[in-house]
Write an enzyme that holds these catalytic residues in place. Sequence first.
Site, PDB file in Angstrom:
ATOM      1  N   SER A   1      -5.510   0.715  88.350  1.00 21.91           N
ATOM      2  CA  SER A   1      -6.542   0.324  89.212  1.00 21.91           C
ATOM      3  C   SER A   1      -5.752  -0.788  90.208  1.00 21.91           C
ATOM      4  O   SER A   1      -6.300  -1.067  91.103  1.00 21.91           O
ATOM      5  CB  SER A   1      -7.722  -0.410  88.949  1.00 21.91           C
ATOM      6  OG  SER A   1      -7.719  -1.594  88.006  1.00 21.91           O
TER       7      SER A   1
ATOM      8  N   THR B   1      -5.992  -4.669  94.219  1.00 20.20           N
ATOM      9  CA  THR B   1      -6.299  -3.430  93.857  1.00 20.20           C
ATOM     10  C   THR B   1      -5.409  -2.453  94.401  1.00 20.20           C
ATOM     11  O   THR B   1      -4.766  -2.554  95.479  1.00 20.20           O
ATOM     12  CB  THR B   1      -7.857  -3.204  94.356  1.00 20.20           C
ATOM     13  OG1 THR B   1      -8.336  -2.206  93.941  1.00 20.20           O
ATOM     14  CG2 THR B   1      -7.845  -3.164  95.966  1.00 20.20           C
TER      15      THR B   1
ATOM     16  N   GLY C   1     -15.296  -1.919  92.545  1.00 20.54           N
ATOM     17  CA  GLY C   1     -16.255  -0.752  92.841  1.00 20.54           C
ATOM     18  C   GLY C   1     -16.088   0.202  94.217  1.00 20.54           C
ATOM     19  O   GLY C   1     -15.084  -0.547  95.052  1.00 20.54           O
TER      20      GLY C   1
HETATM   21  N1  GLY Z   1     -13.192  -2.233  95.589  1.00 16.78           N
HETATM   22  C1  GLY Z   1     -11.921  -1.460  95.818  1.00 16.78           C
HETATM   23  C2  GLY Z   1     -11.997  -0.466  96.728  1.00 16.78           C
HETATM   24  O1  GLY Z   1     -12.966  -0.031  97.196  1.00 16.78           O
HETATM   25  O2  GLY Z   1     -10.755  -0.021  97.291  1.00 16.78           O
END
Ligand code: GLY
Length: 359
Positions: free
Chosen positions: A90, A226, A260
């Site tokens: 992730s 991310t 999320g």
């Molecule tokens: N919270 C990470 C994304 O939606 O990319």
Amino acid sequence: MHQPPSTSRRTFLQESACSLAAWPWAGLLHGTVTADSSTTQDPTPVKVIASENGLDATRHAYKLLLQGADTLDAAVAAVTLVEDDPNDTSVGYGGLPNEDGVVELDAAVMHGPTHRAGAVAALRNIRHAAQVARLVMEQTDHQLLVGEGALRFAIAQGFKEENLLTEKARKIWLYWRQTRGPSDDWLPPPLDKVDPEVRQYFERHTGTVHVACLNAAGEVSCVTSTSGLAFKIAGRVGDSPIVGAGLYADGQVGSCGSTGRGEANLAGLGSFLAVELMRGGASPLEAGLEVLRRVVKQTPARLLDEEGRPRFDLKYFLLAKDGRHAGVSMWLPARYAVTDANGSRLEEAAGLYHRPPKQ
Ligand code: GLY
């Protein structure tokens, strides 16, 4: 993680064990979970909290804080560990790619004491997106660089380009591509040819790492990094690099960050809202739950199940400058990482709904 919950279970509602009567937002909080473990002031406030995938990262940041590191230095160093981990699909190196099979990273940093922030979005070929975001903050007059411009900035700063797509991530992406639907020319492989490791990724993921650091002087900074929504449309940017959404830090109050479904957090700027609720007197737990409730209210019908519950997950990690903290999650069970004078551990998050136990 995109995880459409079962719609056959009743919403889990448990009256809060704590008294909310004295709190001005109490009227908005009826009908929710859990005792509030975030109301007690910590006498030794050096503390690091993170999303569940950041447990080792919190330990590392805590050591740096005890050595006198700046809170943002410690948070960036912690997130760098997660960005380097090929097994975390992730974040950073090994993150799941976009629909074209290319890894695109989003990251943001925010330094509470100076209220400065920096971010990058849709950054390709550079694994340490949080470090680049930090340089955007420190060495440009901007706050957010995206795509090709972010890459050129990183190269100018001495970062080396590399292919971030690991074999594991490539196999997961390939299987998704091959099984996407019947109206293209890709055919599903025979199931016995599918790597068993790939099978656990049949659902799309929006994992992320968030780390927040508090030092003995009561200073707070935080970082979010991310690879975003797995198999996203190229160029899609989530909440992580958007200050106020994916993270926010205020030197007078504390910090909040999210993981999320980014699209659910962007319109309400959930991290900013959480910090402002804390400024108004809410505990981290109360603030986090209130933000989740607002997200539910703002969710379009197509994303709700027949009981009015979001078909996605969203989490917030809140850290007050006096050491109180909380993790909240749309769906439970969920955990978050904490390191402080009591050691490193995963603590249970509070939340709105319970997933049915796995059969
Ligand atoms: N919270 C990470 C994304 O939606 O990319």
